[in-house]
Design a protein around this motif. Structure first.
Motif, PDB file in Angstrom:
ATOM      1  N   ASP A 104       0.834  -1.241  -0.038  1.00 12.31           N
ATOM      2  CA  ASP A 104       0.021  -0.011  -0.147  1.00 12.31           C
ATOM      3  C   ASP A 104       0.874   1.316  -0.167  1.00 12.31           C
ATOM      4  OD1 ASP A 104      -2.374  -1.643   0.076  1.00 12.31           O
ATOM      5  OD2 ASP A 104      -2.527  -1.526   2.170  1.00 12.31           O
ATOM      6  N   GLU A 105       1.935   1.093   0.588  1.00 13.95           N
ATOM      7  CA  GLU A 105       2.923   2.204   0.394  1.00 13.95           C
ATOM      8  C   GLU A 105       4.025   2.279  -0.641  1.00 13.95           C
ATOM      9  OE1 GLU A 105       3.081   4.852   2.975  1.00 13.95           O
ATOM     10  OE2 GLU A 105       0.920   3.733   3.725  1.00 13.95           O
ATOM     11  N   VAL A 106       4.212   1.200  -1.215  1.00 13.49           N
ATOM     12  CA  VAL A 106       5.430   1.191  -2.177  1.00 13.49           C
ATOM     13  C   VAL A 106       4.642   0.619  -3.699  1.00 13.49           C
ATOM     14  CG1 VAL A 106       7.355   0.042  -2.963  1.00 13.49           C
ATOM     15  CG2 VAL A 106       6.839   0.367  -0.528  1.00 13.49           C
ATOM     16  N   PRO A 107       4.770   1.567  -4.765  1.00 12.95           N
ATOM     17  CA  PRO A 107       4.320   1.445  -6.121  1.00 12.95           C
ATOM     18  C   PRO A 107       4.965   0.016  -6.559  1.00 12.95           C
ATOM     19  CG  PRO A 107       5.013   3.686  -5.821  1.00 12.95           C
ATOM     20  CD  PRO A 107       5.405   3.276  -4.503  1.00 12.95           C
ATOM     21  N   GLU A 108       4.203  -0.768  -7.273  1.00  9.54           N
ATOM     22  CA  GLU A 108       4.683  -1.822  -7.712  1.00  9.54           C
ATOM     23  C   GLU A 108       5.994  -1.771  -8.422  1.00  9.54           C
ATOM     24  OE1 GLU A 108       3.295  -5.616 -10.469  1.00  9.54           O
ATOM     25  OE2 GLU A 108       1.897  -4.231  -9.796  1.00  9.54           O
ATOM     26  N   GLU A 109       6.236  -0.962  -9.220  1.00 11.59           N
ATOM     27  CA  GLU A 109       7.590  -0.687  -9.793  1.00 11.59           C
ATOM     28  C   GLU A 109       8.936  -0.325  -9.155  1.00 11.59           C
ATOM     29  OE1 GLU A 109       5.652   3.446  -9.977  1.00 11.59           O
ATOM     30  OE2 GLU A 109       4.816   1.253 -10.434  1.00 11.59           O
ATOM     31  N   ASN A 110       8.811   0.097  -7.700  1.00 15.05           N
ATOM     32  CA  ASN A 110       9.534   0.085  -6.714  1.00 15.05           C
ATOM     33  C   ASN A 110       9.876  -0.801  -5.891  1.00 15.05           C
ATOM     34  OD1 ASN A 110       9.878   2.850  -8.075  1.00 15.05           O
ATOM     35  ND2 ASN A 110       8.617   3.852  -6.537  1.00 15.05           N
ATOM     36  N   ILE A 111       8.908  -2.078  -6.210  1.00 18.91           N
ATOM     37  CA  ILE A 111       9.109  -2.845  -5.008  1.00 18.91           C
ATOM     38  C   ILE A 111      10.557  -3.858  -5.301  1.00 18.91           C
ATOM     39  CG2 ILE A 111       8.466  -5.374  -4.184  1.00 18.91           C
ATOM     40  CD1 ILE A 111       5.657  -4.197  -4.690  1.00 18.91           C
ATOM     41  N   HIS A 112      10.901  -4.271  -6.456  1.00 20.00           N
ATOM     42  CA  HIS A 112      12.352  -4.966  -6.677  1.00 20.00           C
ATOM     43  C   HIS A 112      13.307  -4.133  -6.366  1.00 20.00           C
ATOM     44  CE1 HIS A 112      15.335  -6.798  -9.088  1.00 20.00           C
ATOM     45  NE2 HIS A 112      15.004  -7.914  -8.726  1.00 20.00           N
ATOM     46  N   PRO A 113      13.532  -2.654  -6.434  1.00 24.25           N
ATOM     47  CA  PRO A 113      14.800  -2.019  -6.231  1.00 24.25           C
ATOM     48  C   PRO A 113      14.736  -1.937  -4.580  1.00 24.25           C
ATOM     49  CG  PRO A 113      13.404  -0.701  -7.941  1.00 24.25           C
ATOM     50  CD  PRO A 113      12.884  -1.929  -7.522  1.00 24.25           C
ATOM     51  N   LEU A 114      13.524  -1.529  -3.956  1.00 24.65           N
ATOM     52  CA  LEU A 114      13.365  -1.482  -2.625  1.00 24.65           C
ATOM     53  C   LEU A 114      13.888  -2.890  -1.992  1.00 24.65           C
ATOM     54  CD1 LEU A 114      12.412  -0.165  -0.016  1.00 24.65           C
ATOM     55  CD2 LEU A 114      10.210  -1.204  -0.362  1.00 24.65           C
ATOM     56  N   VAL A 115      13.439  -4.163  -2.256  1.00 22.28           N
ATOM     57  CA  VAL A 115      13.710  -5.218  -1.739  1.00 22.28           C
ATOM     58  C   VAL A 115      15.444  -5.592  -2.148  1.00 22.28           C
ATOM     59  CG1 VAL A 115      13.535  -7.807  -2.155  1.00 22.28           C
ATOM     60  CG2 VAL A 115      11.718  -6.239  -2.044  1.00 22.28           C
ATOM     61  N   MET A 116      16.013  -5.164  -3.169  1.00 25.84           N
ATOM     62  CA  MET A 116      17.086  -5.568  -3.556  1.00 25.84           C
ATOM     63  C   MET A 116      18.321  -4.538  -3.054  1.00 25.84           C
ATOM     64  SD  MET A 116      16.918  -8.477  -4.828  1.00 25.84           S
ATOM     65  CE  MET A 116      18.803  -8.682  -5.599  1.00 25.84           C
ATOM     66  N   ILE A 117      17.943  -3.432  -2.598  1.00 27.16           N
ATOM     67  CA  ILE A 117      18.826  -2.605  -2.139  1.00 27.16           C
ATOM     68  C   ILE A 117      18.608  -2.270  -0.468  1.00 27.16           C
ATOM     69  CG2 ILE A 117      19.057   0.340  -1.981  1.00 27.16           C
ATOM     70  CD1 ILE A 117      18.286   0.232  -4.874  1.00 27.16           C
ATOM     71  N   GLU A 118      17.319  -2.229  -0.090  1.00 28.72           N
ATOM     72  CA  GLU A 118      17.027  -1.876   1.505  1.00 28.72           C
ATOM     73  C   GLU A 118      17.326  -3.354   1.974  1.00 28.72           C
ATOM     74  OE1 GLU A 118      16.991   1.058   2.981  1.00 28.72           O
ATOM     75  OE2 GLU A 118      17.372   1.754   1.139  1.00 28.72           O
ATOM     76  N   GLY A 119      16.750  -4.315   1.569  1.00 30.56           N
ATOM     77  CA  GLY A 119      16.908  -5.763   2.290  1.00 30.56           C
ATOM     78  C   GLY A 119      18.332  -5.945   2.613  1.00 30.56           C
ATOM     79  N   PRO A 120      19.312  -6.000   1.494  1.00 37.04           N
ATOM     80  CA  PRO A 120      20.891  -6.327   2.131  1.00 37.04           C
ATOM     81  C   PRO A 120      21.130  -5.340   2.833  1.00 37.04           C
ATOM     82  CG  PRO A 120      20.380  -6.736  -0.328  1.00 37.04           C
ATOM     83  CD  PRO A 120      19.043  -6.130   0.281  1.00 37.04           C
ATOM     84  N   ARG A 121      20.764  -3.938   2.661  1.00 35.33           N
ATOM     85  CA  ARG A 121      21.594  -2.940   3.356  1.00 35.33           C
ATOM     86  C   ARG A 121      20.936  -3.283   4.933  1.00 35.33           C
ATOM     87  NH1 ARG A 121      20.155   1.712   6.012  1.00 35.33           N
ATOM     88  NH2 ARG A 121      18.063   1.640   5.360  1.00 35.33           N
ATOM     89  N   HIS A 122      19.915  -3.671   5.262  1.00 33.70           N
ATOM     90  CA  HIS A 122      19.535  -4.016   6.886  1.00 33.70           C
ATOM     91  C   HIS A 122      20.152  -5.141   7.292  1.00 33.70           C
ATOM     92  CE1 HIS A 122      16.734  -0.594   7.043  1.00 33.70           C
ATOM     93  NE2 HIS A 122      16.102  -1.042   6.001  1.00 33.70           N
ATOM     94  N   LEU A 123      20.385  -6.225   6.469  1.00 34.10           N
ATOM     95  CA  LEU A 123      21.006  -7.511   6.890  1.00 34.10           C
ATOM     96  C   LEU A 123      22.628  -7.499   6.955  1.00 34.10           C
ATOM     97  CD1 LEU A 123      19.229 -10.002   4.614  1.00 34.10           C
ATOM     98  CD2 LEU A 123      18.591  -9.402   7.016  1.00 34.10           C
ATOM     99  N   PHE A 124      23.292  -6.475   6.035  1.00 35.39           N
ATOM    100  CA  PHE A 124      24.535  -6.285   6.121  1.00 35.39           C
ATOM    101  C   PHE A 124      25.413  -6.228   7.377  1.00 35.39           C
ATOM    102  CE2 PHE A 124      28.594  -3.806   5.546  1.00 35.39           C
ATOM    103  CZ  PHE A 124      29.507  -4.794   5.084  1.00 35.39           C
ATOM    104  N   PRO A 125      24.780  -5.395   8.259  1.00 40.21           N
ATOM    105  CA  PRO A 125      25.545  -5.424   9.754  1.00 40.21           C
ATOM    106  C   PRO A 125      25.749  -6.613  10.518  1.00 40.21           C
ATOM    107  CG  PRO A 125      24.061  -3.646   9.539  1.00 40.21           C
ATOM    108  CD  PRO A 125      23.826  -4.388   8.599  1.00 40.21           C
ATOM    109  N   PHE A 126      24.984  -7.448  10.336  1.00 34.86           N
ATOM    110  CA  PHE A 126      24.775  -8.664  11.010  1.00 34.86           C
ATOM    111  C   PHE A 126      25.635  -9.770  10.246  1.00 34.86           C
ATOM    112  CE2 PHE A 126      20.866  -6.617  11.908  1.00 34.86           C
ATOM    113  CZ  PHE A 126      20.695  -6.481  13.206  1.00 34.86           C
ATOM    114  N   ALA A 127      25.449  -9.673   9.189  1.00 38.87           N
ATOM    115  CA  ALA A 127      26.595 -10.548   8.125  1.00 38.87           C
ATOM    116  C   ALA A 127      27.907 -10.035   8.583  1.00 38.87           C
ATOM    117  CB  ALA A 127      26.242 -10.263   6.675  1.00 38.87           C
ATOM    118  N   ARG A 128      28.119  -8.686   8.549  1.00 34.23           N
ATOM    119  CA  ARG A 128      29.554  -8.277   8.930  1.00 34.23           C
ATOM    120  C   ARG A 128      29.902  -8.982   9.898  1.00 34.23           C
ATOM    121  NH1 ARG A 128      31.356  -3.289  11.251  1.00 34.23           N
ATOM    122  NH2 ARG A 128      33.533  -2.669  10.060  1.00 34.23           N
TER     123      ARG A 128
END
Length: 164
Positions: A104-128
């Motif tokens: 409801d907050e993210v237009p469909e065309e922005n979902i893929h970039p959001l997932v592929m950029i923000e997802g790894p960005r949030h996981l990275f500190p833990f993986a590091r």
């Protein structure tokens, strides 16, 4: 927390702002999918470490759809240290996370970039931290990875796909 209703002034005279809207993504879970550490020199490592090793780092990301707006993100990090022709250590980590996107907050065309950029960005500190602890526990100084620009990685990956 204050019991004052929103919009009232705080003790310093400033008016309290309304609450910020929640983020359009939520991390549901995160976990180590695969972890490997190799120390091929074993007890020879102390004698073979006259110089600082050269460390090469590779990072890749991927995602798969679990449900309409829920994704599993995988962050793959590989580090290989070598001194001359000898491999000092190899560490490989696939760190996963479950990401839910508020459609409801993210237009469909922005979902893929959001997932592929923000997802790894949030996981990275833990993986590091996993990489640092693993190399330290393997008998070496912790391998401290620097920040990664996941937006640039996303753009680079999509530029490569456009050329194919």
């Amino acid at each position: 927390m204050s019991d004052r209703p929103e919009g009232q002034t705080a003790g310093n005279g400033a008016v309290r702002e309304k609450a910020v809207a929640p983020a359009p993504i939520m991390i549901g879970a995160q976990y180590i999918k695969d972890l490997s550490f190799e120390n091929p020199l074993g007890p020879e490592m102390a004698a073979g470490m006259a110089e600082n090793p050269n460390v090469q780092i590779d990072v890749n990301t991927s995602a798969r759809v679990l449900e309409d707006t829920t994704f599993e993100i995988s962050l793959f990090i590989r580090g290989e240290a070598s001194a001359g022709e000898r491999t000092v250590f190899i560490v490989e980590l696939t760190y996963g996370g479950i990401i839910a996107v508020d459609a409801d907050e993210v237009p469909e065309e922005n979902i893929h970039p959001l997932v592929m950029i923000e997802g790894p960005r949030h996981l990275f500190p833990f993986a590091r931290a996993v990489i640092a602890n693993t190399t330290r526990d393997g008998g070496f100084p912790p391998l401290m990875l620097g920040p990664i620009d996941f937006a640039a990685l996303y753009i680079e990956h999509h530029d490569d796909q456009d050329e194919d």
